[in-house]
Design an enzyme around this catalytic site. Structure first.
Site, short mmCIF file in Angstrom:
data_model
loop_
_atom_site.label_atom_id
_atom_site.label_comp_id
_atom_site.label_asym_id
_atom_site.label_seq_id
_atom_site.Cartn_x
_atom_site.Cartn_y
_atom_site.Cartn_z
N SER A 127 20.94 23.32 -12.50
CA SER A 127 21.56 24.72 -11.25
C SER A 127 21.25 24.33 -10.02
O SER A 127 21.43 25.24 -9.25
CB SER A 127 21.11 26.37 -11.79
N LYS A 166 14.05 28.04 -6.26
CA LYS A 166 14.98 28.87 -6.03
C LYS A 166 15.40 28.09 -4.53
O LYS A 166 13.91 27.80 -3.65
CB LYS A 166 14.30 30.18 -6.17
#
Lengths: 426, 130
Positions: free
Chosen positions: B50, B87
């Site tokens: 991702s 992230k």
């Protein structure tokens, strides 16, 4: 006073092995966690939560197994590859705060803070804690005082009160705090001395501090009076920034399963011997005397106990693995007896000397054999590069049936590409 | 984990030796290039896809420095729900957020509203095999 210039901090990592396991595994933060000794024998590190459950230091694992299960205590086998790397990082970080540092153990170091102003010591201590925590993820406690023994005492209080930093320098609370430290928790006071002091009515660090010098000198040895002097604030034990090389080297393991055959013992001794030889080569040392020992479990009720050892004085000091293994196996053959279930075996190298100082024996085949030396170097390099035991000699078993139990290892090794910690993307 | 490559300024050839030979030559030291602060830098492997849009792929190695603080658009390792994850750190109108590469609004985590989330370290390089 001359000694008031001496300012020492003892930095000690909190529940070090547990903290290392938590570094890459946030799910065990704030939960009870224990780490077991090699072979999963005893508890050697406990989180605060595990201590609160009543799990004691050094307790055999089987004794706490039920408690562990009931309270869902996270249990880890010791992972020394990880702890060793994190320890090096902590020490390297600390080194910036004082070029004069003594690494005292895997998770403790003394720092010389004599250049810091008295009134800034507490703040400086807090800064050290903050940086070590941010850079390495490891929480620490710090004790600051005029002597090493007092800095240990201050650290003890800091851990107990969970206050992070305790500074004894110019503190009016020293005497009060020393009454809180039991005599056996004073650095340098061992089992025998504890017994002796208690018999004479000395039960706390404070009481030892106030004993007359003449009494201590008369009744204890040099070490005893040093400790008492240090508690009074007079420095007698100094920092040892340069670690002395080891004088002996022992590698031994308990077997995961009991071993009966000579072949299997040979494999174990060969492996231990290679480990020890690698260690002393790394330190540029040679060995003159080796001792091989074997024993059965002393706790097996129905079986006979057997333990024996054999010393071999080598003709010439060496660190040649092949030579050493040959002698070690001879020694083992000498003491091996059929019909016993062996639990532990090991090897001790003693009378270690530096390579450059030992007397080269011109007539010896071993020392003149440059090829052999290069072979050892090649073995060490290969093993550093490709992992322990990639290259070995034929006797050492690569299957290692007998090798240590490590049922709960986190298997993370921050220094090895194959076992790096993993993060997910999400 | 020491990786060095020989670094030659002059091409190998026959004839008169290059006068530049004297100015050669240290090995290229990738460690020195990738690791600015040794005790606080860890190599960590990535799992998952991702973050592909930011150039981080499954199996890549991340060079993570714990001593740094995040800036706008830093790639970070954060501790979210008891797990370390990769992230992107974003600052918007005085607020801090973590997002993944997807750019979907529901993936945005407001750090002020989730004080239990902490930044573990800052990703300074990614090592990606081609």
């Amino acid at each position: 006073m001359l000694y008031s210039k001496n300012k020492i901090a003892l930095v000690d990592c909190n529940s070090f092995y547990v903290s290392c396991e938590r570094l890459f595994n946030p799910s065990i933060i704030k939960k009870p966690v224990i780490v077991l000794s090699s072979n999963d024998g005893c508890v050697i590190s406990r989180s605060t939560e595990a201590k609160a459950l009543g799990i004691r230091m050094g307790e055999p694992y089987f004794k706490v197994k039920e408690l562990v299960k009931k309270n869902n205590v996270k249990t880890f086998s010791s992972n020394y590859a990880l702890y060793g790397d994190i320890s090096r990082r902590v020490m390297r970080t600390l080194k910036q705060f004082s070029p004069q540092m003594e690494i005292y153990s895997i998770d403790e170091a003394f720092l010389n803070l004599s250049s810091i102003k008295d009134e800034d010591l507490l703040e400086h201590g807090n800064k050290i804690r903050e940086i070590v925590l941010k850079w390495t993820g490891i929480p620490t406690s710090i004790g600051i005082a005029n002597t090493k023994t007092l800095s240990k005492a201050a650290n003890y209080i800091a851990k107990k009160e969970k206050s992070g930093v305790i500074n004894f320098i110019n503190s009016k609370k020293i005497d009060y705090l020393l009454t809180k430290i039991k005599i056996n928790d004073v650095w340098g006071v061992g089992k025998q001395l504890t017994k002796f002091y208690i018999k004479n009515g000395i039960n706390t660090a404070y009481e030892l501090k106030n004993i007359e010098n003449s009494w201590i000198k008369k009744n204890t040895n040099v070490l005893g009076s040093r400790t008492a002097m240090e508690l009074k604030g007079i420095a007698c034990v100094f920092l040892e920034p340069h670690q002395e090389k080891r004088r002996s080297c022992c590698v031994s393991r308990s077997f995961g399963i009991k071993v009966t055959k000579l072949d299997e013992l040979n494999e174990a001794i060969t492996t231990h011997c290679l480990n020890a030889a690698e260690k002393i080569r790394l330190d540029n040392q040679v060995v003159k005397k080796i001792t091989v020992f074997i024993r059965t479990s002393p706790f097996q009720k129905d079986k006979n106990y057997y333990a024996n050892s054999k010393d071999i004085d080598l003709p010439v000091s060496t660190n040649d693995s092949i030579e050493l293994v040959k002698h070690a196996l001879d020694a083992l053959k000498n003491i091996y007896k059929k019909g016993y279930r062996y639990q532990k075996t090991g090897i001790i190298f003693s009378s270690l000397k530096n390579v450059d100082t030992y007397n080269k024996n011109l007539f010896s085949k071993i020392n003149n054999n440059e090829k052999r030396e290069n072979l050892m170097k090649a073995i060490d390099l290969t093993n550093v590069k490709y992992g322990r035991h990639s290259l070995s000699i034929a006797q050492a078993d690569f299957k290692k049936k007998w090798n240590i139990k490590k049922q709960h290892s986190s298997k993370i090794d921050t220094t090895c590409f194959n076992f790096l910690p993993i993060v997910r993307t999400a | 984990m020491k990786i060095t490559l020989p670094f030659h300024i002059n091409k190998v050839g026959a004839g008169f030796p290059s006068p530049a030979t004297d100015y050669v030559e240290d090995d290229v030291d990738l460690n020195a290039h990738l690791i600015k602060n040794i005790p606080s830098t860890f190599i960590i492997r990535v799992q998952g896809k991702s973050m592909n849009s930011v150039g981080i792929h499954d199996g890549d190695l991340l060079v993570v420095d714990k001593s740094l603080n995040p800036k706008n658009f830093s790639t970070v390792i954060a501790n979210i729900n008891d797990e370390l994850v990769v992230k992107t750190f974003i600052k918007e109108k005085g607020l801090s957020f973590l997002t993944s590469g997807s750019k979907k609004i529901e993936d945005k985590i407001n750090l002020t509203e989730n004080p239990e989330i902490c930044i573990w370290g800052i990703v300074t390089y990614t090592i990606h095999a081609l």
